[in-house]
Design a protein around this motif. Structure first.
Motif, PDB file in Angstrom:
ATOM      1  N   ALA A  21      32.033  49.398  43.234  1.00 26.84           N
ATOM      2  CA  ALA A  21      32.778  49.124  44.073  1.00 26.84           C
ATOM      3  C   ALA A  21      32.068  46.889  42.669  1.00 26.84           C
ATOM      4  CB  ALA A  21      32.797  48.488  45.338  1.00 26.84           C
ATOM      5  N   LEU A  22      31.082  47.260  43.107  1.00 28.03           N
ATOM      6  CA  LEU A  22      30.195  46.018  42.715  1.00 28.03           C
ATOM      7  C   LEU A  22      30.524  45.823  41.267  1.00 28.03           C
ATOM      8  CD1 LEU A  22      29.188  43.429  43.649  1.00 28.03           C
ATOM      9  CD2 LEU A  22      26.957  44.612  42.848  1.00 28.03           C
ATOM     10  N   TRP A  23      30.364  47.009  40.239  1.00 30.99           N
ATOM     11  CA  TRP A  23      31.128  46.555  38.908  1.00 30.99           C
ATOM     12  C   TRP A  23      32.408  46.647  38.933  1.00 30.99           C
ATOM     13  CZ3 TRP A  23      27.303  44.798  36.167  1.00 30.99           C
ATOM     14  CH2 TRP A  23      25.790  44.827  36.241  1.00 30.99           C
ATOM     15  N   PHE A  24      33.334  46.966  39.604  1.00 37.41           N
ATOM     16  CA  PHE A  24      34.246  47.561  39.214  1.00 37.41           C
ATOM     17  C   PHE A  24      34.622  45.764  39.662  1.00 37.41           C
ATOM     18  CE2 PHE A  24      35.068  51.383  37.391  1.00 37.41           C
ATOM     19  CZ  PHE A  24      36.845  50.952  36.924  1.00 37.41           C
ATOM     20  N   PHE A  25      33.941  44.667  40.733  1.00 40.54           N
ATOM     21  CA  PHE A  25      34.336  43.318  41.329  1.00 40.54           C
ATOM     22  C   PHE A  25      33.886  42.699  40.253  1.00 40.54           C
ATOM     23  CE2 PHE A  25      33.836  39.662  43.778  1.00 40.54           C
ATOM     24  CZ  PHE A  25      34.866  39.880  44.501  1.00 40.54           C
ATOM     25  N   TYR A  26      32.978  43.052  39.519  1.00 41.34           N
ATOM     26  CA  TYR A  26      32.797  42.168  37.996  1.00 41.34           C
ATOM     27  C   TYR A  26      34.106  41.469  37.156  1.00 41.34           C
ATOM     28  CZ  TYR A  26      28.442  41.230  39.543  1.00 41.34           C
ATOM     29  OH  TYR A  26      26.844  40.730  40.052  1.00 41.34           O
ATOM     30  N   LEU A  27      34.538  42.715  36.853  1.00 38.54           N
ATOM     31  CA  LEU A  27      35.547  43.028  36.048  1.00 38.54           C
ATOM     32  C   LEU A  27      36.626  43.119  36.576  1.00 38.54           C
ATOM     33  CD1 LEU A  27      34.968  47.085  34.643  1.00 38.54           C
ATOM     34  CD2 LEU A  27      34.704  45.156  33.341  1.00 38.54           C
ATOM     35  N   TYR A  28      37.033  42.943  37.503  1.00 35.84           N
ATOM     36  CA  TYR A  28      38.378  42.513  38.281  1.00 35.84           C
ATOM     37  C   TYR A  28      38.204  40.964  38.241  1.00 35.84           C
ATOM     38  CZ  TYR A  28      42.623  43.056  40.927  1.00 35.84           C
ATOM     39  OH  TYR A  28      43.994  43.496  41.254  1.00 35.84           O
ATOM     40  N   LEU A  29      37.135  40.240  38.814  1.00 33.27           N
ATOM     41  CA  LEU A  29      36.706  39.239  38.765  1.00 33.27           C
ATOM     42  C   LEU A  29      37.556  38.127  37.617  1.00 33.27           C
ATOM     43  CD1 LEU A  29      34.389  37.508  41.335  1.00 33.27           C
ATOM     44  CD2 LEU A  29      36.553  37.344  41.001  1.00 33.27           C
ATOM     45  N   ALA A  30      36.619  39.228  36.019  1.00 30.51           N
ATOM     46  CA  ALA A  30      37.115  38.373  34.590  1.00 30.51           C
ATOM     47  C   ALA A  30      38.223  38.026  34.377  1.00 30.51           C
ATOM     48  CB  ALA A  30      36.640  38.959  33.835  1.00 30.51           C
ATOM     49  N   LEU A  31      38.625  39.793  34.936  1.00 30.74           N
ATOM     50  CA  LEU A  31      41.056  39.618  34.740  1.00 30.74           C
ATOM     51  C   LEU A  31      41.725  38.305  35.587  1.00 30.74           C
ATOM     52  CD1 LEU A  31      43.693  41.346  34.139  1.00 30.74           C
ATOM     53  CD2 LEU A  31      43.099  42.264  36.747  1.00 30.74           C
ATOM     54  N   ILE A  32      40.797  38.223  36.967  1.00 31.48           N
ATOM     55  CA  ILE A  32      41.595  37.088  37.765  1.00 31.48           C
ATOM     56  C   ILE A  32      41.548  35.884  37.132  1.00 31.48           C
ATOM     57  CG2 ILE A  32      41.008  35.866  39.799  1.00 31.48           C
ATOM     58  CD1 ILE A  32      40.888  39.157  41.447  1.00 31.48           C
ATOM     59  N   ALA A  33      40.206  36.089  36.834  1.00 32.44           N
ATOM     60  CA  ALA A  33      40.267  34.461  35.151  1.00 32.44           C
ATOM     61  C   ALA A  33      40.912  34.619  34.841  1.00 32.44           C
ATOM     62  CB  ALA A  33      37.919  34.567  35.745  1.00 32.44           C
ATOM     63  N   PHE A  34      41.022  35.299  33.701  1.00 32.13           N
ATOM     64  CA  PHE A  34      41.944  34.983  32.792  1.00 32.13           C
ATOM     65  C   PHE A  34      43.506  34.292  33.259  1.00 32.13           C
ATOM     66  CE2 PHE A  34      44.617  36.697  29.987  1.00 32.13           C
ATOM     67  CZ  PHE A  34      44.789  35.632  28.761  1.00 32.13           C
ATOM     68  N   ARG A  35      43.607  34.968  34.592  1.00 31.30           N
ATOM     69  CA  ARG A  35      45.344  35.067  34.776  1.00 31.30           C
ATOM     70  C   ARG A  35      44.988  33.570  35.408  1.00 31.30           C
ATOM     71  NH1 ARG A  35      46.143  38.884  40.046  1.00 31.30           N
ATOM     72  NH2 ARG A  35      44.868  37.439  40.642  1.00 31.30           N
ATOM     73  N   SER A  36      44.326  33.623  36.004  1.00 25.51           N
ATOM     74  CA  SER A  36      44.387  32.192  36.830  1.00 25.51           C
ATOM     75  C   SER A  36      44.436  30.745  36.446  1.00 25.51           C
ATOM     76  CB  SER A  36      43.736  31.864  37.859  1.00 25.51           C
ATOM     77  OG  SER A  36      42.989  32.637  39.008  1.00 25.51           O
ATOM     78  N   PHE A  37      43.673  31.129  35.478  1.00 27.48           N
ATOM     79  CA  PHE A  37      43.713  29.788  34.004  1.00 27.48           C
ATOM     80  C   PHE A  37      44.247  29.616  33.371  1.00 27.48           C
ATOM     81  CE2 PHE A  37      38.453  30.187  35.815  1.00 27.48           C
ATOM     82  CZ  PHE A  37      39.309  28.640  36.265  1.00 27.48           C
ATOM     83  N   THR A  38      45.060  31.160  32.666  1.00 34.31           N
ATOM     84  CA  THR A  38      45.780  30.977  31.798  1.00 34.31           C
ATOM     85  C   THR A  38      47.392  30.325  33.141  1.00 34.31           C
ATOM     86  OG1 THR A  38      45.122  32.758  30.887  1.00 34.31           O
ATOM     87  CG2 THR A  38      47.916  32.286  31.122  1.00 34.31           C
TER      88      THR A  38
END
Length: 157
Positions: A21-38
């Motif tokens: 759950a922690l490692w998937f959180f890192y991956l999900y945060l990367a997706l959120i960062a890309f989406r948010s900053f875009t």
């Protein structure tokens, strides 16, 4: 199998759940960062270039796209605020990981509700958009699974 409380008595950086759950959180945060900053910083808020929403024609010398892009950028700003709080949880308060996953579950549920309330006809898109109903449904399932996994206390060695 023991379960962790959703709301721990103490918020600290000691996550006692399963590491997946922690490692998937890192991956999900990367997706959120890309989406948010875009959404925040792209000229078209990613609405044409990524989501493939059509560019609307100007009417009486007024460009509706600039308003649409401004709303997309505001949305990106809100997403960045959520992203910052999730990063803080990741860095300082990992014991709140289950709550973070629950926030992401709620985000996906609200996205689906919004899509159902404001169902855009296919004519508004020039291709299949990421983050549409199918993609959001998949992400809802991922966040739900990770939420439940984050509640399982890992075995002590």
């Amino acid at each position: 199998m023991k379960f962790l409380p959703i709301f721990p008595d103490e918020a600290n950086n000691n996550y006692r759940g399963i590491g997946l759950a922690l490692w998937f959180f890192y991956l999900y945060l990367a997706l959120i960062a890309f989406r948010s900053f875009t959404h925040m910083f792209a000229q078209d808020a990613g609405l044409n270039s990524i989501a493939s929403i059509i560019i609307f024609p100007a009417i009486n010398d007024l460009d509706p796209n600039s308003v649409i892009y401004a709303m997309g950028s505001l949305w990106g700003g809100s997403q960045i605020v959520v992203f910052v709080f999730l990063v803080i949880i990741l860095l300082k308060y990992k014991s709140l990981l289950s709550i973070a996953w629950l926030i992401l579950v709620a985000d996906n549920i609200l996205r689906i509700i919004t899509m159902m309330m404001h169902n855009l006809e296919p004519v508004y898109f020039s291709s299949t958009a990421p983050g549409g109903f199918v993609g959001t449904s998949i992400m809802l399932n991922v966040t739900l699974i990770m939420f439940f996994i984050s509640l399982i206390e890992r075995k002590q060695r």
